[in-house]
Motif scaffolding. Structure first.
Motif, PDB file in Angstrom:
ATOM      1  N   GLU A 125       0.905  -1.314   0.049  1.00 55.06           N
ATOM      2  CA  GLU A 125       0.002   0.132   0.020  1.00 55.06           C
ATOM      3  C   GLU A 125       0.672   1.253   0.134  1.00 55.06           C
ATOM      4  O   GLU A 125       0.662   2.404  -0.569  1.00 55.06           O
ATOM      5  CB  GLU A 125      -1.050  -0.064   1.131  1.00 55.06           C
ATOM      6  CG  GLU A 125      -1.859   1.369   1.001  1.00 55.06           C
ATOM      7  CD  GLU A 125      -2.839   1.078   2.405  1.00 55.06           C
ATOM      8  OE1 GLU A 125      -3.810   2.013   2.484  1.00 55.06           O
ATOM      9  OE2 GLU A 125      -2.581   0.193   3.418  1.00 55.06           O
ATOM     10  N   ASP A 129       0.662   4.200  -2.840  1.00 50.18           N
ATOM     11  CA  ASP A 129       0.531   5.590  -2.476  1.00 50.18           C
ATOM     12  C   ASP A 129       1.563   6.476  -3.078  1.00 50.18           C
ATOM     13  O   ASP A 129       1.295   7.502  -3.660  1.00 50.18           O
ATOM     14  CB  ASP A 129       0.576   5.816  -1.202  1.00 50.18           C
ATOM     15  CG  ASP A 129      -1.085   5.071  -0.527  1.00 50.18           C
ATOM     16  OD1 ASP A 129      -1.885   4.851  -1.633  1.00 50.18           O
ATOM     17  OD2 ASP A 129      -1.203   4.999   0.695  1.00 50.18           O
ATOM     18  N   TYR A 130       2.913   6.212  -3.032  1.00 45.42           N
ATOM     19  CA  TYR A 130       4.002   7.079  -3.389  1.00 45.42           C
ATOM     20  C   TYR A 130       4.171   7.092  -4.800  1.00 45.42           C
ATOM     21  O   TYR A 130       4.144   7.863  -5.457  1.00 45.42           O
ATOM     22  CB  TYR A 130       5.415   6.545  -2.378  1.00 45.42           C
ATOM     23  CG  TYR A 130       5.444   7.048  -1.220  1.00 45.42           C
ATOM     24  CD1 TYR A 130       6.242   8.429  -1.407  1.00 45.42           C
ATOM     25  CD2 TYR A 130       5.091   6.759  -0.187  1.00 45.42           C
ATOM     26  CE1 TYR A 130       6.273   9.195  -0.103  1.00 45.42           C
ATOM     27  CE2 TYR A 130       5.138   7.401   1.150  1.00 45.42           C
ATOM     28  CZ  TYR A 130       5.587   8.709   1.040  1.00 45.42           C
ATOM     29  OH  TYR A 130       5.906   9.260   2.285  1.00 45.42           O
ATOM     30  N   LYS A 132       1.617   6.834  -6.899  1.00 38.39           N
ATOM     31  CA  LYS A 132       0.496   7.632  -7.316  1.00 38.39           C
ATOM     32  C   LYS A 132       0.825   8.839  -7.336  1.00 38.39           C
ATOM     33  O   LYS A 132       0.211  10.011  -7.946  1.00 38.39           O
ATOM     34  CB  LYS A 132      -0.871   7.243  -6.520  1.00 38.39           C
ATOM     35  CG  LYS A 132      -1.443   5.998  -6.845  1.00 38.39           C
ATOM     36  CD  LYS A 132      -1.907   5.707  -8.237  1.00 38.39           C
ATOM     37  CE  LYS A 132      -3.422   6.577  -8.452  1.00 38.39           C
ATOM     38  NZ  LYS A 132      -3.923   6.512  -9.718  1.00 38.39           N
ATOM     39  N   SER A 133       1.710   9.347  -6.256  1.00 38.10           N
ATOM     40  CA  SER A 133       1.886  10.725  -5.927  1.00 38.10           C
ATOM     41  C   SER A 133       3.106  11.339  -6.454  1.00 38.10           C
ATOM     42  O   SER A 133       3.365  12.464  -6.510  1.00 38.10           O
ATOM     43  CB  SER A 133       1.626  10.846  -4.539  1.00 38.10           C
ATOM     44  OG  SER A 133       0.392  10.724  -3.958  1.00 38.10           O
ATOM     45  N   ASP A 156      -4.933  10.972  -3.241  1.00 37.52           N
ATOM     46  CA  ASP A 156      -3.363  10.382  -3.350  1.00 37.52           C
ATOM     47  C   ASP A 156      -2.551  11.216  -2.553  1.00 37.52           C
ATOM     48  O   ASP A 156      -1.577  10.857  -1.798  1.00 37.52           O
ATOM     49  CB  ASP A 156      -3.037  10.143  -4.873  1.00 37.52           C
ATOM     50  CG  ASP A 156      -3.898   9.125  -5.504  1.00 37.52           C
ATOM     51  OD1 ASP A 156      -4.208   8.149  -4.959  1.00 37.52           O
ATOM     52  OD2 ASP A 156      -3.864   9.500  -6.827  1.00 37.52           O
ATOM     53  N   ALA A 159      -2.981  10.544   1.234  1.00 42.81           N
ATOM     54  CA  ALA A 159      -2.127   9.392   1.541  1.00 42.81           C
ATOM     55  C   ALA A 159      -0.816   9.531   2.149  1.00 42.81           C
ATOM     56  O   ALA A 159      -0.435   8.937   3.027  1.00 42.81           O
ATOM     57  CB  ALA A 159      -2.471   8.220   0.657  1.00 42.81           C
ATOM     58  N   LEU A 160      -0.167  10.474   1.306  1.00 41.36           N
ATOM     59  CA  LEU A 160       1.099  10.669   1.745  1.00 41.36           C
ATOM     60  C   LEU A 160       1.248  11.266   3.123  1.00 41.36           C
ATOM     61  O   LEU A 160       2.217  11.023   3.937  1.00 41.36           O
ATOM     62  CB  LEU A 160       1.810  11.357   0.600  1.00 41.36           C
ATOM     63  CG  LEU A 160       2.054  10.789  -0.722  1.00 41.36           C
ATOM     64  CD1 LEU A 160       2.966  11.609  -1.564  1.00 41.36           C
ATOM     65  CD2 LEU A 160       2.643   9.559  -0.572  1.00 41.36           C
ATOM     66  N   TRP A 163       1.248   8.725   5.823  1.00 40.63           N
ATOM     67  CA  TRP A 163       2.613   7.774   5.767  1.00 40.63           C
ATOM     68  C   TRP A 163       3.378   8.762   6.529  1.00 40.63           C
ATOM     69  O   TRP A 163       4.123   8.105   7.366  1.00 40.63           O
ATOM     70  CB  TRP A 163       3.098   7.373   4.465  1.00 40.63           C
ATOM     71  CG  TRP A 163       2.084   6.281   3.717  1.00 40.63           C
ATOM     72  CD1 TRP A 163       1.312   6.378   2.578  1.00 40.63           C
ATOM     73  CD2 TRP A 163       1.828   4.898   4.242  1.00 40.63           C
ATOM     74  NE1 TRP A 163       0.657   5.231   2.364  1.00 40.63           N
ATOM     75  CE2 TRP A 163       1.163   4.244   3.412  1.00 40.63           C
ATOM     76  CE3 TRP A 163       2.493   4.345   5.448  1.00 40.63           C
ATOM     77  CZ2 TRP A 163       0.701   2.913   3.525  1.00 40.63           C
ATOM     78  CZ3 TRP A 163       2.017   3.065   5.506  1.00 40.63           C
ATOM     79  CH2 TRP A 163       1.321   2.263   4.706  1.00 40.63           C
TER      80      TRP A 163
END
Length: 167
Positions: A125, A129-130, A132-133, A156, A159-160, A163
């Motif tokens: 995951e 996420d990384y 996508k961004s 997206d 999400a960063l 994290w």
């Protein structure tokens, strides 16, 4: 472009492999290669992203992906290395496709191997996420109304933030 830390020093057995290619990948072959590489792993998680046939309420017939050769591969490798260190993975594998892909075609493959399932799932995951961004890809969707460039989604970016807060 990336806010990930630089490449970490990893044991040879944990060296990530990241590639960008136009041709389709073979999930079974990639899984078996990772499994052979990680004899002590208790879990391997895989994620395959597909071209959606519907986006923003429009039928999508194709997705065209462009990248910056050299820079993109380095970014994917950095993301995989960060995941290996952060989650204690045995290995990770990322394959991202470019070119013209049609609805239902596979775009991306992420494989993570770890001693336990939780770390493998979380790392998969994290990598997605990384990707996508922060990975330097440009995406153009083809619809009945013609092509349109896609922007990064707010979800997206969010999400960063999650994290980074958990680091």
């Amino acid at each position: 472009m990336s806010t990930l830390s630089g490449a970490q020093s990893l044991p040879a057995s944990a060296a990530p492999i990241a590639s960008v290619q136009a041709e389709a990948f073979d999930l079974t072959r990639e899984y078996e290669a990772l499994r052979r590489q990680t004899g002590g792993a208790g879990a391997i998680v895989s994620f395959t992203g597909l071209v959606r046939d519907l986006n923003l309420s429009d039928d999508v017939t194709a997705l065209e992906l462009e990248h910056y050769p050299g820079m993109t591969e380095k970014c994917l490798d950095r993301i995989a290395r960060q995941a290996i260190v952060r989650f204690g993975l045995h290995a990770a594998r990322i394959i991202h496709r470019v070119g013209l892909l049609h609805a239902g075609d596979p775009i991306v493959l992420v494989l993570t191997a770890s001693a336990h399932r939780r770390e493998a799932f979380e790392a998969c995951e994290f990598i997605m996420d990384y990707l996508k961004s922060e990975a330097p890809f440009w995406k153009k969707e083809w619809t009945a109304d013609g092509p349109r460039w896609l922007d990064q989604r707010t979800a997206d970016r969010d999400a960063l933030v999650r994290w980074r807060a958990a680091a």
